[in-house]
Design an enzyme around this catalytic site. Structure first.
Site, PDB file in Angstrom:
ATOM      1  N   ARG A   1       0.831  -1.244   0.158  1.00  0.00           N
ATOM      2  CA  ARG A   1       0.064   0.011   0.008  1.00  0.00           C
ATOM      3  C   ARG A   1       0.718   1.205  -0.111  1.00  0.00           C
ATOM      4  O   ARG A   1       0.612   2.137  -0.823  1.00  0.00           O
ATOM      5  CB  ARG A   1      -0.838  -0.210   1.034  1.00  0.00           C
ATOM      6  CG  ARG A   1      -0.436  -0.032   2.566  1.00  0.00           C
ATOM      7  CD  ARG A   1      -1.573  -0.334   3.526  1.00  0.00           C
ATOM      8  NE  ARG A   1      -2.316  -1.440   3.210  1.00  0.00           N
ATOM      9  CZ  ARG A   1      -3.574  -1.664   3.395  1.00  0.00           C
ATOM     10  NH1 ARG A   1      -4.519  -0.491   3.937  1.00  0.00           N
ATOM     11  NH2 ARG A   1      -4.353  -2.615   3.367  1.00  0.00           N
ATOM     12  N   THR A   2       1.832   1.473   0.739  1.00  0.00           N
ATOM     13  CA  THR A   2       2.640   2.442   0.815  1.00  0.00           C
ATOM     14  C   THR A   2       3.505   2.679  -0.415  1.00  0.00           C
ATOM     15  O   THR A   2       3.548   4.049  -0.989  1.00  0.00           O
ATOM     16  CB  THR A   2       3.626   2.674   2.244  1.00  0.00           C
ATOM     17  OG1 THR A   2       2.827   2.113   3.132  1.00  0.00           O
ATOM     18  CG2 THR A   2       4.385   3.695   2.212  1.00  0.00           C
TER      19      THR A   2
ATOM     20  N   HIS B   1       7.090   6.656  10.571  1.00  0.00           N
ATOM     21  CA  HIS B   1       6.613   6.473   9.271  1.00  0.00           C
ATOM     22  C   HIS B   1       5.627   7.936   8.908  1.00  0.00           C
ATOM     23  O   HIS B   1       4.567   8.014   9.161  1.00  0.00           O
ATOM     24  CB  HIS B   1       5.640   5.251   9.328  1.00  0.00           C
ATOM     25  CG  HIS B   1       4.892   5.043   7.971  1.00  0.00           C
ATOM     26  ND1 HIS B   1       5.262   5.784   6.877  1.00  0.00           N
ATOM     27  CD2 HIS B   1       4.048   3.740   7.723  1.00  0.00           C
ATOM     28  CE1 HIS B   1       4.807   5.305   5.755  1.00  0.00           C
ATOM     29  NE2 HIS B   1       4.111   4.090   6.293  1.00  0.00           N
TER      30      HIS B   1
ATOM     31  N   LYS C   1      22.302  -7.659   5.362  1.00  0.00           N
ATOM     32  CA  LYS C   1      23.262  -7.300   6.256  1.00  0.00           C
ATOM     33  C   LYS C   1      23.707  -6.029   6.026  1.00  0.00           C
ATOM     34  O   LYS C   1      24.492  -5.522   6.575  1.00  0.00           O
ATOM     35  CB  LYS C   1      24.710  -8.197   6.207  1.00  0.00           C
ATOM     36  CG  LYS C   1      24.574  -9.708   6.806  1.00  0.00           C
ATOM     37  CD  LYS C   1      25.762 -10.198   6.921  1.00  0.00           C
ATOM     38  CE  LYS C   1      25.679 -11.154   8.082  1.00  0.00           C
ATOM     39  NZ  LYS C   1      26.745 -11.957   8.129  1.00  0.00           N
TER      40      LYS C   1
ATOM     41  N   ARG D   1      12.369   3.048   2.298  1.00  0.00           N
ATOM     42  CA  ARG D   1      11.708   2.221   3.143  1.00  0.00           C
ATOM     43  C   ARG D   1      12.668   1.212   3.448  1.00  0.00           C
ATOM     44  O   ARG D   1      13.256   0.815   2.742  1.00  0.00           O
ATOM     45  CB  ARG D   1      10.250   1.654   2.849  1.00  0.00           C
ATOM     46  CG  ARG D   1      10.001   0.576   3.917  1.00  0.00           C
ATOM     47  CD  ARG D   1       8.586  -0.030   3.723  1.00  0.00           C
ATOM     48  NE  ARG D   1       7.643   0.876   4.263  1.00  0.00           N
ATOM     49  CZ  ARG D   1       6.492   0.398   4.570  1.00  0.00           C
ATOM     50  NH1 ARG D   1       6.054  -0.747   4.391  1.00  0.00           N
ATOM     51  NH2 ARG D   1       5.495   1.477   5.051  1.00  0.00           N
TER      52      ARG D   1
END
Lengths: 303, 433
Positions: free
Chosen positions: A56-57, A134, A84, A106
Site C-alpha cells: 500500500r505505501t 512513518h 546485512k 523504506r
C-alpha cells in the site's frame, strides 16, 4: 518547507504540518490547483527505494507521483542482498549518480533514511524505517481525523496494540502532541516501549479503561510471530484482551472513530464487525487520503 | 653503556609512595637509580641527560583491555599501528582481547602473537585467552597451558560466560593456577539484539534497548559464584551504578572482586548517540547522565581500580551501517590519559590516583613488574605534562581505524616521552621507530 527532506515528524513545525494538510485537502477538492502544480513537477524524477516489502505505501507513493506528473520508478531491492546492509550506501550512491529529485526510502532498520539523506544530493522521504517513524502515515492520519472531526486539538486519541515495534505509533505520538491532542497508548506490558510515559502520553494496560471517553482509536497491526509466546502467549489471548471488538468499542465515546494503518489482521487486533462498520471505521478513507497527503509532501519538497 | 638520566622530574610512583621531584637513571633495560635527593652526576658524553622540569615521570601506562584485531582483522588494526598509537599515548603495555579470528584459545595463537609483537611492536603486547573454547561458553580453554605460554588473564572478551555451570567450573579450575578471569558483564538474553540502553531515547530512535539491569544481573551472579569457589573475577567496562553497588558490597565482604571502566563511560552518555551516530555505539551501550556520574564517583571512591582504553578499532564499512547492525566500539588509546586526567582534576583526586588507575593497579592485578619504578625493574616509563590542555579529535588518531566519538572534547595531558625496556620509543611528538 524549511527542511530538504521528510525524515521525521519531529523536524516539522506546526505550520508546516498545517500547510501539508491543507494542500492535501486542496488536492482532494479543487482540480484547478492540481493542474497548476502539474506543470512544475512534470519531468521530475522520483525513485521509490523500498528495502522492505510493501504494497500500500509503495502504490500510494507511486500514484501520488504519477498524479503530479512526475516520472516515478520503483526499485525492487532484493531483500537477501541487503540483509546485512552491505550494499546499502552503495545502492543509494548509485541512484544518486542518476540525479533523481526525490528518493523515497523504506527500510526495516531505524535511521536508514537519515543515513542516506547524509550521502545523497536529492530530497529523501522516509516511507517507514524500522521501529522509528512513518511520517506520511501520521500526516494522512491527521488529515483523516481533521476531515471527520474538524479539529485535532483537544481530542482524546488512543493508540492501541503493538506500540513497541510500531513506527506508526511514534510518528503519530509526535504529530498528535504537536497539534495538542491528548494521546494515550493501550497495550500489553510486554509491548510497551521503555520511557514512553515521558513522551507526553498516558499509558493503559487495560483496554476498557483505556478506551473510556476516547474520540479516536488507532489500532496498530501486530505481527503474527510476536504472538507465539514471545511477547503475548497467543493470538486468541491477544484478541480477547487487547483486540478491538464492538463491546470494547462501546466504552469509547458514542461517535468515536476507528483507524488502522493496514493491512489489518481480522480477528486478532480488530474484529471484522468493527473494521467493516462504515459508520465507525475510517480504514479505507485513510488509504484514499494517503495519496493526497503524499502528493502534498512531494510537491512541497520539489518546490 | 650509556645512561639516560631524567632530571628535575616530578616522580610519581605509588608502588614506592613517591610523589616528589627527583632523578631517575636508566641503564641498559633497567632503572638503576631513583632518587629524590639532590644528586650530582657527571655530564659526560656517555650520559644522556633529559630535563623533565614541570613534567610528571611515572611508570608507563598498562592497558588492561584493548582489541588489537590480530590475527584475522588486520584491515581494522595491526600491531605496528597499535604500537605507534599506544607509544604516543604513554602506554607501554597492551593486554589484548582474544576475540580475534582465529580466537585466542590455544597456545599456538598466543605464540604467534608474541612472535609478531617482537617484530612489529615497540610497546609490550600481552595476550589474554578465552575462558571457553571458541568463545562459545561451553568448554573451558586450556588455562594451564595457555597461562604457561604467556596468556595473562582469561576472558570471553565482549561476551559473558552465560552458563552458571561453566562459569562455576571456570572459577574453580582457575584457582589451581591462580589465574585471573575477566568478565564483560552483560546478561546475554536480556541484552540480545539490543544496541543501546533502553529508555526514552531508544524508544525515540526505534532501536531495541538493553535494560541497565542486564549488567548487574550478570555481576551479582558472578559474585555469588566467586563466593562459592573462592574465585577471582575482574569485571570490565562497568557502566552502571547498580553494578557498582553490588561490587562495592562484594569488596566489603572481602571477596576477590575488582573492576575497571573505560573513559567512554564517564565522558560520554547516551545523548551522544544523537541521530543513530554509530561511532557512539559501544558495548556495553552508553548510559544516561546519572550513571555517568555514578561511574565518576566510583572512581573517586576506589570501587573502580583501573581505567582501560577499551580500544576497539573498526573500519569504515563496519560503522557506516544502520545503527543496529553497525559494529560496537571506539578507538581508545588517544583518549585514555586526557580523559582520565580530566576526571582526576575534576574530582581533585591527585596525580597519584591517576598513576594508580593507569599503571600501578593494572600491574598488581596482572602481577606484572612494570607499573613500578623500583630499582632493578624494567624501565617502562612515561613522562607527560599534566597541565597541557588538549582537544580530542579523529584527526590526531594514529590507529589504523578512525572510529572516534570525540570531536571537540577537551582533556588534559600531553605525553612528552615514552620508554619501553630502556628504549625511548616516543619523544616530543616523534616516534623513534
Amino acid at each position: 518547507m524549511k527542511t530538504k527532506h521528510l525524515l521525521s515528524i519531529k523536524d516539522l513545525s506546526v505550520n508546516e504540518i498545517k500547510n501539508i494538510l491543507s494542500d492535501a485537502n486542496d488536492f482532494l477538492n479543487k482540480k484547478s490547483i492540481q493542474n497548476k502544480i502539474l506543470k512544475k513537477i512534470k519531468g521530475k524524477n522520483i525513485i521509490n527505494l523500498f528495502f522492505e516489502d510493501s504494497t500500500r505505501t509503495l502504490t500510494s507513493f507511486e500514484l501520488a507521483g504519477k498524479k503530479l506528473g512526475a516520472s516515478i520508478i520503483n526499485m525492487a531491492v532484493a531483500t537477501s542482498a541487503i540483509k546485512k546492509g552491505e550494499s546499502l550506501i552503495d545502492t543509494a550512491m548509485t541512484l544518486n549518480a542518476m540525479n533523481p529529485d526525490i528518493l523515497i526510502v523504506r527500510h526495516n532498520m531505524s535511521g536508514v533514511p537519515y543515513l542516506l539523506s547524509e550521502k545523497v544530493n536529492c530530497s529523501v522521504i522516509n516511507a517507514g524505517d524500522g521501529s522509528n517513524e512513518h511520517p506520511t502515515q501520521a500526516l494522512l492520519d491527521a488529515l483523516t481525523i481533521l476531515r471527520h472531526k474538524k479539529k485535532i486539538s483537544g481530542l482524546e486519541v488512543a493508540i492501541m496494540g503493538d506500540v513497541l515495534h510500531s513506527r506508526v505509533a511514534r510518528s503519530n505520538i509526535y504529530l498528535l502532541n504537536k497539534l495538542n491532542a491528548k494521546v494515550r497508548v493501550i497495550c500489553p506490558p510486554t509491548l510497551l516501549p521503555a520511557g514512553i510515559e515521558k513522551m507526553n502520553v498516558k499509558v493503559f494496560k487495560n483496554i476498557r479503561e483505556g478506551l473510556r471517553n476516547v474520540d479516536i482509536i488507532m489500532v496498530l497491526r501486530i505481527q503474527k510471530e510476536r504472538m507465539e509466546g514471545s511477547f503475548v502467549p497467543s493470538e486468541k489471548e491477544f484478541f480477547k484482551f487487547w483486540g478491538l471488538d464492538r463491546e470494547k468499542l462501546n466504552k469509547a465515546k458514542k461517535n468515536a472513530l476507528v483507524m488502522h494503518p493496514g493491512p489489518i489482521n481480522r480477528g486478532i487486533e480488530i474484529d471484522s464487525d468493527v473494521a467493516d462498520d462504515i459508520g465507525r471505521s475510517l480504514i479505507l478513507e485513510q488509504v484514499k487520503l494517503g495519496v493526497a497527503v503524499r502528493m502534498s509532501v512531494i510537491n512541497k519538497l520539489i518546490n | 653503556m650509556t645512561k639516560i638520566i631524567f632530571t628535575n622530574a616530578h616522580i610519581v610512583d605509588p608502588s614506592q609512595n613517591i610523589n616528589k621531584i627527583g632523578t631517575v637513571t636508566v641503564e641498559n633495560k633497567n632503572i638503576i637509580e631513583i632518587s629524590t635527593e639532590k644528586i650530582s652526576f657527571k655530564k659526560n658524553e656517555k650520559n644522556k641527560i633529559i630535563d623533565c622540569k614541570k613534567l610528571i615521570l611515572s611508570p608507563g601506562f598498562i592497558d588492561l583491555k584493548c582489541h588489537l584485531r590480530v590475527p584475522g582483522d588486520e584491515h581494522k588494526e595491526n600491531l605496528s599501528y597499535a604500537s605507534k598509537a599506544a607509544a604516543s599515548s604513554g602506554i607501554t603495555s597492551l593486554i589484548c582481547m582474544p576475540n580475534t579470528n582465529p580466537i585466542i584459545d590455544n597456545v599456538s595463537i598466543v605464540e604467534l602473537l608474541q612472535r609478531k609483537a617482537r617484530k612489529e611492536s615497540d610497546v609490550k603486547i600481552y595476550s589474554t585467552a578465552s575462558i571457553t573454547k571458541k568463545l562459545q561458553g561451553k568448554e573451558l580453554s586450556e588455562f594451564g597451558l595457555l597461562s604457561e605460554a604467556g596468556a595473562l588473564a582469561f576472558t570471553d572478551a565482549i561476551t559473558s560466560v552465560h552458563s552458571s555451570a561453566v562459569m562455576y567450573k571456570a572459577l574453580k579450575y582457575a584457582s589451581a593456577f591462580d589465574i585471573l578471569l575477566m568478565q564483560h558483564p552483560e546478561e546475554k538474553e536480556l541484552s540480545d539484539g539490543g544496541s543501546m540502553t533502553s529508555g526514552k531515547l531508544s524508544t525515540e530512535l526505534g532501536i531495541k534497548g538493553i535494560p541497565i539491569e542486564a549488567e548487574v544481573i550478570q555481576v551479582e551472579r558472578d559474585i555469588r559464584l566467586a563466593e562459592m569457589t573462592n574465585g577471582k573475577i575482574h569485571f570490565l567496562n562497568i557502566s552502571t551504578g547498580l553494578a557498582l553497588e553490588a561490587i562495592k558490597n562484594a569488596k566489603k565482604k572481602g571477596l576477590k572482586i575488582s573492576c575497571s571502566t573505560s573513559p567512554h563511560y564517564f565522558s560520554l552518555n547516551e545523548k551522544d548517540i544523537k541521530k543513530w551516530r554509530t561511532f557512539a555505539k559501544l558495548s556495553p551501550p552508553l548510559r544516561d547522565e546519572e550513571n555517568m556520574k555514578l561511574v565518576k564517583e566510583a572512581i573517586a571512591d576506589d570501587i573502580i581500580s583501573c581505567i582501560t582504553s577499551d580500544h576497539s578499532p573498526h573500519d569504515t564499512d563496519s560503522k557506516r551501517l544502520p545503527f543496529e547492525i553497525a559494529s560496537a566500539g571506539s578507538i581508545g588509546f588517544e583518549s585514555l590519559l586526557p580523559l582520565t586526567l580530566k576526571i582526576v582534576k575534576e574530582k581533585k583526586l591527585g596525580i597519584t590516583k591517576l598513576v594508580n588507575l593507569l599503571s600501578t593497579k593494572p600491574a598488581e592485578l596482572l602481577k606484572l613488574n612494570s607499573g613500578s619504578l623500583k630499582k632493578g625493574n624494567n624501565a617502562d616509563i612515561v613522562i607527560f605534562d599534566p597541565n597541557k590542555k588538549i582537544t580530542l579529535s579523529p584527526k590526531n588518531i594514529k590507529s589504523k581505524s578512525n572510529n572516534f566519538p570525540y570531536e571537540k572534547t577537551k582533556g588534559y595531558g600531553e605525553v612528552f616521552l615514552t620508554m619501553v625496556d630502556g628504549k625511548i620509543i616516543f619523544k616530543n611528538g616523534k616516534l623513534n621507530i
